[in-house]
Design a protein around this motif. Sequence first.
Motif, PDB file in Angstrom:
ATOM      1  N   ALA A   1       0.850  -1.190   0.000  1.00 25.53           N
ATOM      2  CA  ALA A   1       0.000   0.000   0.000  1.00 25.53           C
ATOM      3  C   ALA A   1       0.888   1.243   0.000  1.00 25.53           C
ATOM      4  O   ALA A   1       2.095   1.161   0.153  1.00 25.53           O
ATOM      5  N   MET A   2       0.266   2.378  -0.164  1.00 21.31           N
ATOM      6  CA  MET A   2       1.019   3.624  -0.220  1.00 21.31           C
ATOM      7  C   MET A   2       0.927   4.376   1.099  1.00 21.31           C
ATOM      8  O   MET A   2       0.632   5.563   1.135  1.00 21.31           O
ATOM      9  N   VAL A   3       1.144   3.646   2.206  1.00 25.68           N
ATOM     10  CA  VAL A   3       1.075   4.256   3.535  1.00 25.68           C
ATOM     11  C   VAL A   3       2.217   3.732   4.390  1.00 25.68           C
ATOM     12  O   VAL A   3       2.789   2.676   4.109  1.00 25.68           O
ATOM     13  N   THR A   4       2.552   4.451   5.458  1.00 23.79           N
ATOM     14  CA  THR A   4       3.637   4.064   6.359  1.00 23.79           C
ATOM     15  C   THR A   4       3.155   3.027   7.362  1.00 23.79           C
ATOM     16  O   THR A   4       1.961   2.793   7.517  1.00 23.79           O
ATOM     17  N   SER A   5       4.096   2.434   8.096  1.00 26.24           N
ATOM     18  CA  SER A   5       3.727   1.399   9.070  1.00 26.24           C
ATOM     19  C   SER A   5       2.796   1.940  10.153  1.00 26.24           C
ATOM     20  O   SER A   5       1.840   1.279  10.538  1.00 26.24           O
ATOM     21  N   GLY A   6       3.081   3.132  10.653  1.00 33.10           N
ATOM     22  CA  GLY A   6       2.196   3.735  11.651  1.00 33.10           C
ATOM     23  C   GLY A   6       0.814   3.991  11.087  1.00 33.10           C
ATOM     24  O   GLY A   6      -0.195   3.782  11.756  1.00 33.10           O
ATOM     25  N   ALA A   7       0.773   4.426   9.844  1.00 39.12           N
ATOM     26  CA  ALA A   7      -0.513   4.679   9.204  1.00 39.12           C
ATOM     27  C   ALA A   7      -1.277   3.380   8.991  1.00 39.12           C
ATOM     28  O   ALA A   7      -2.500   3.349   9.105  1.00 39.12           O
ATOM     29  N   VAL A   8      -0.572   2.284   8.686  1.00 43.97           N
ATOM     30  CA  VAL A   8      -1.246   1.003   8.491  1.00 43.97           C
ATOM     31  C   VAL A   8      -1.951   0.598   9.778  1.00 43.97           C
ATOM     32  O   VAL A   8      -3.123   0.214   9.757  1.00 43.97           O
ATOM     33  N   THR A   9      -1.255   0.680  10.905  1.00 39.80           N
ATOM     34  CA  THR A   9      -1.856   0.298  12.182  1.00 39.80           C
ATOM     35  C   THR A   9      -3.075   1.155  12.485  1.00 39.80           C
ATOM     36  O   THR A   9      -4.131   0.633  12.859  1.00 39.80           O
ATOM     37  N   GLN A  10      -2.962   2.460  12.323  1.00 36.87           N
ATOM     38  CA  GLN A  10      -4.101   3.348  12.564  1.00 36.87           C
ATOM     39  C   GLN A  10      -5.250   3.034  11.629  1.00 36.87           C
ATOM     40  O   GLN A  10      -6.409   2.990  12.051  1.00 36.87           O
ATOM     41  N   ARG A  11      -4.967   2.855  10.354  1.00 39.67           N
ATOM     42  CA  ARG A  11      -6.018   2.557   9.382  1.00 39.67           C
ATOM     43  C   ARG A  11      -6.687   1.234   9.717  1.00 39.67           C
ATOM     44  O   ARG A  11      -7.902   1.107   9.645  1.00 39.67           O
ATOM     45  N   LEU A  12      -5.882   0.225  10.051  1.00 39.76           N
ATOM     46  CA  LEU A  12      -6.470  -1.070  10.380  1.00 39.76           C
ATOM     47  C   LEU A  12      -7.368  -0.982  11.608  1.00 39.76           C
ATOM     48  O   LEU A  12      -8.444  -1.585  11.637  1.00 39.76           O
ATOM     49  N   ASP A  13      -6.940  -0.219  12.617  1.00 36.12           N
ATOM     50  CA  ASP A  13      -7.791  -0.025  13.796  1.00 36.12           C
ATOM     51  C   ASP A  13      -9.131   0.569  13.395  1.00 36.12           C
ATOM     52  O   ASP A  13     -10.196   0.075  13.793  1.00 36.12           O
ATOM     53  N   ARG A  14      -9.093   1.633  12.601  1.00 36.00           N
ATOM     54  CA  ARG A  14     -10.336   2.303  12.177  1.00 36.00           C
ATOM     55  C   ARG A  14     -11.183   1.416  11.280  1.00 36.00           C
ATOM     56  O   ARG A  14     -12.412   1.372  11.413  1.00 36.00           O
ATOM     57  N   LEU A  15     -10.537   0.739  10.335  1.00 39.77           N
ATOM     58  CA  LEU A  15     -11.278  -0.121   9.422  1.00 39.77           C
ATOM     59  C   LEU A  15     -11.886  -1.316  10.147  1.00 39.77           C
ATOM     60  O   LEU A  15     -13.008  -1.732   9.833  1.00 39.77           O
ATOM     61  N   GLN A  16     -11.180  -1.839  11.143  1.00 42.40           N
ATOM     62  CA  GLN A  16     -11.723  -2.951  11.925  1.00 42.40           C
ATOM     63  C   GLN A  16     -12.895  -2.473  12.773  1.00 42.40           C
ATOM     64  O   GLN A  16     -13.921  -3.161  12.855  1.00 42.40           O
ATOM     65  N   GLU A  17     -12.790  -1.296  13.373  1.00 42.14           N
ATOM     66  CA  GLU A  17     -13.899  -0.729  14.151  1.00 42.14           C
ATOM     67  C   GLU A  17     -15.149  -0.568  13.293  1.00 42.14           C
ATOM     68  O   GLU A  17     -16.264  -0.740  13.786  1.00 42.14           O
ATOM     69  N   ARG A  18     -14.970  -0.264  12.021  1.00 45.60           N
ATOM     70  CA  ARG A  18     -16.093  -0.082  11.097  1.00 45.60           C
ATOM     71  C   ARG A  18     -16.585  -1.408  10.506  1.00 45.60           C
ATOM     72  O   ARG A  18     -17.535  -1.419   9.724  1.00 45.60           O
ATOM     73  N   GLY A  19     -15.917  -2.502  10.853  1.00 47.04           N
ATOM     74  CA  GLY A  19     -16.329  -3.806  10.347  1.00 47.04           C
ATOM     75  C   GLY A  19     -15.932  -4.054   8.904  1.00 47.04           C
ATOM     76  O   GLY A  19     -16.549  -4.880   8.222  1.00 47.04           O
ATOM     77  N   LEU A  20     -14.883  -3.354   8.431  1.00 45.30           N
ATOM     78  CA  LEU A  20     -14.470  -3.486   7.030  1.00 45.30           C
ATOM     79  C   LEU A  20     -13.322  -4.471   6.839  1.00 45.30           C
ATOM     80  O   LEU A  20     -13.125  -4.979   5.736  1.00 45.30           O
ATOM     81  N   VAL A  21     -12.558  -4.728   7.902  1.00 49.26           N
ATOM     82  CA  VAL A  21     -11.474  -5.711   7.854  1.00 49.26           C
ATOM     83  C   VAL A  21     -11.492  -6.529   9.138  1.00 49.26           C
ATOM     84  O   VAL A  21     -12.051  -6.104  10.158  1.00 49.26           O
ATOM     85  N   THR A  22     -10.873  -7.692   9.060  1.00 53.39           N
ATOM     86  CA  THR A  22     -10.647  -8.509  10.249  1.00 53.39           C
ATOM     87  C   THR A  22      -9.151  -8.708  10.401  1.00 53.39           C
ATOM     88  O   THR A  22      -8.400  -8.680   9.423  1.00 53.39           O
ATOM     89  N   ARG A  23      -8.732  -8.883  11.645  1.00 49.40           N
ATOM     90  CA  ARG A  23      -7.348  -9.238  11.943  1.00 49.40           C
ATOM     91  C   ARG A  23      -7.391 -10.511  12.768  1.00 49.40           C
ATOM     92  O   ARG A  23      -8.014 -10.532  13.829  1.00 49.40           O
ATOM     93  N   THR A  24      -6.735 -11.546  12.269  1.00 48.31           N
ATOM     94  CA  THR A  24      -6.720 -12.826  12.971  1.00 48.31           C
ATOM     95  C   THR A  24      -5.293 -13.334  13.069  1.00 48.31           C
ATOM     96  O   THR A  24      -4.475 -13.062  12.182  1.00 48.31           O
ATOM     97  N   PRO A  25      -4.991 -14.078  14.140  1.00 49.96           N
ATOM     98  CA  PRO A  25      -3.642 -14.650  14.244  1.00 49.96           C
ATOM     99  C   PRO A  25      -3.394 -15.639  13.118  1.00 49.96           C
ATOM    100  O   PRO A  25      -4.296 -16.366  12.687  1.00 49.96           O
ATOM    101  N   SER A  26      -2.172 -15.675  12.650  1.00 54.34           N
ATOM    102  CA  SER A  26      -1.770 -16.627  11.610  1.00 54.34           C
ATOM    103  C   SER A  26      -1.873 -18.034  12.176  1.00 54.34           C
ATOM    104  O   SER A  26      -1.471 -18.284  13.313  1.00 54.34           O
ATOM    105  N   PRO A  27      -2.379 -18.990  11.384  1.00 58.69           N
ATOM    106  CA  PRO A  27      -2.451 -20.365  11.875  1.00 58.69           C
ATOM    107  C   PRO A  27      -1.070 -21.013  12.029  1.00 58.69           C
ATOM    108  O   PRO A  27      -0.918 -21.980  12.763  1.00 58.69           O
ATOM    109  N   THR A  28      -0.064 -20.455  11.360  1.00 59.05           N
ATOM    110  CA  THR A  28       1.279 -21.042  11.427  1.00 59.05           C
ATOM    111  C   THR A  28       2.217 -20.310  12.373  1.00 59.05           C
ATOM    112  O   THR A  28       3.221 -20.864  12.793  1.00 59.05           O
ATOM    113  N   ASP A  29       1.893 -19.060  12.718  1.00 59.09           N
ATOM    114  CA  ASP A  29       2.754 -18.267  13.593  1.00 59.09           C
ATOM    115  C   ASP A  29       1.884 -17.299  14.382  1.00 59.09           C
ATOM    116  O   ASP A  29       1.415 -16.300  13.844  1.00 59.09           O
ATOM    117  N   GLY A  30       1.647 -17.588  15.630  1.00 59.12           N
ATOM    118  CA  GLY A  30       0.763 -16.789  16.471  1.00 59.12           C
ATOM    119  C   GLY A  30       1.214 -15.351  16.676  1.00 59.12           C
ATOM    120  O   GLY A  30       0.433 -14.521  17.119  1.00 59.12           O
TER     121      GLY A  30
END
Length: 165
Positions: free
Chosen positions: A79-108
């Motif tokens: 994507a065209m965003v920084t690491s800090g921006a990714v975390t912030q965006r993911l928080d907001r997008l997850q709060e809105r129900g647009l993305v999910t974040r789940t632990p990797s099945p191979t690496d927790g």
Amino acid sequence: MTDHVDRVLAQWAEQRPDLDVSPMAVIGRLKRLWSLMEPAMKRTFAAHGLDAASFDVLATLRRNGPSRHLTPAELMRSAMVTSGAVTQRLDRLQERGLVTRTPSPTDGRVVQVALTEAGLALVDQALPDHLATEQALLAGLSPEERDRLAGTLRALLEALGDATA
């Protein structure tokens, strides 16, 4: 026909003829182009309740396929965003129900990010409007001029180290 940048270059040529100000012809125009284009892009994203960075995260997930999960690090690289921006965006997008974040099945320790059905629907709705906005912004160029400009900008990006393997 002259533009604002031509006037700036002429002023510098008069005031500092000892300097090569030709880089300003490119950089100045890139900056002015973005300042003219950004408001239209923002309006398009806002019509869908998004901003540019959030759209980019959703679009990155979408273009990687509906069943493809990406880690935050992969999102940052793709994507065209920084690491800090990714975390912030993911928080907001997850709060809105647009993305999910789940632990990797191979690496927790690793989190995988995926679009929800709502996120998929939103990006699929916003994308045609985004492309229409970009098309309108580039309407002053012929298809050949667009191709030449894209190639020139690609060469510059590569020269600056932005090439992918």
